[in-house]
Enzyme design. Structure first.
Site, PDB file in Angstrom:
ATOM      1  CB  SER A 277      36.459  36.613  44.283  1.00 12.63           C
ATOM      2  OG  SER A 277      36.596  37.704  43.415  1.00 12.63           O
TER       3      SER A 277
ATOM      4  CG  ASP B 195      29.361  37.436  42.984  1.00  8.28           C
ATOM      5  OD1 ASP B 195      29.419  36.185  42.954  1.00  8.28           O
ATOM      6  OD2 ASP B 195      30.269  38.159  42.534  1.00  8.28           O
TER       7      ASP B 195
ATOM      8  CG  HIS C 175      32.661  35.344  40.885  1.00  6.56           C
ATOM      9  ND1 HIS C 175      32.381  36.347  41.789  1.00  6.56           N
ATOM     10  CD2 HIS C 175      34.012  35.280  40.812  1.00  6.56           C
ATOM     11  CE1 HIS C 175      33.511  36.888  42.225  1.00  6.56           C
ATOM     12  NE2 HIS C 175      34.523  36.242  41.657  1.00  6.56           N
TER      13      HIS C 175
END
Length: 237
Positions: A197, A131, A102
């Site tokens: 992330s 992901d 993402h």
């Protein structure tokens, strides 16, 4: 009489020779057994040494681990946001960064930054299901952190150290415990805010266990994708 004496002497000499040969064979067998035992002891000493090194690193805290890992952790920027990534392995003349899907999904290129320097990275593959994504940067820009994934997942209660760029603060290190372990995710209370992330998650003894994929600002519920999930699409393991 003389012939008998000669035969007796020859028989005695033969028996003595056979006895010596038997002793030599027994000695060779003993030496072989000692060599095998020595090899076993050396292997045990090597394993013990590795365990002592990891234990010593733990007693020193997170500092030595951070000093080793941070030079391989980068900030990744795209037009609509930012995240983190880390040098995972090399392929030909490029360094392959591992990150969260993402962070880079929808873009062909990203800006890679660390310590005042920047590189142009190309998005290689995106695994939306897990992901995860890979980014290629020309040259050997950092030491790869990849380790062959092991079958066993880390244990609940073990300490986990996260690296990333939360809220744009490059080179941030946080630590906490593993709160829960599932097949496709590891939950931790180690702080992880937006921008974390894509960063690596390691145990205190330096084992790469996963990639940070989500965090709830101000809460102690954050998630890591186990590193073995990289092997589903992005890398042949």
């Amino acid at each position: 009489m003389l012939a008998g004496a000669i035969v007796a002497s020859w028989l005695a000499a033969r028996d003595a020779t056979l006895s010596v040969e038997g002793d030599v064979a027994a000695l060779d067998e003993s030496i072989g057994a000692l060599d095998r035992r020595l090899e076993q002891l050396e292997e045990q000493a090597s394993r013990l040494g590795a365990r002592l090194e990891r234990a010593e690193e733990r007693t020193k805290g997170t500092g030595p681990l951070a000093a080793r890992v941070l030079p391989s952790v980068f900030s990744l920027e795209v037009p609509d946001g930012s995240g983190a990534g880390f040098a995972a392995w090399r392929a030909g003349g490029t360094t392959v960064l591992l990150t969260a899907a993402h962070v880079v999904s929808g873009w062909d290129e990203v800006t890679v930054r660390r310590a005042g320097r920047s590189w142009r990275g190309s998005v290689l593959e995106v695994d939306e299901v897990n992901d995860l994504a890979t980014v290629a940067v020309p040259g050997a820009i950092a030491r790869p952190l990849w380790q062959a994934p092991v079958t066993a997942l880390p244990s609940t209660g073990a300490t986990l150290v996260l690296f990333g760029s939360p809220l744009g603060y490059e080179g941030t290190v946080t630590r906490g415990i593993i709160s829960r372990v599932a097949y496709n995710e590891i939950q931790t209370d180690a702080p992880a805010n937006p921008g974390s992330s894509g960063g690596p998650a390691l145990t205190e003894d330096g084992r790469l266990v996963g990639v940070v994929v989500s965090g709830y600002e101000g809460r102690d519920i954050n998630f890591v994708v186990p590193v073995r999930r990289v092997c589903v699409t992005l890398r042949a393991c």
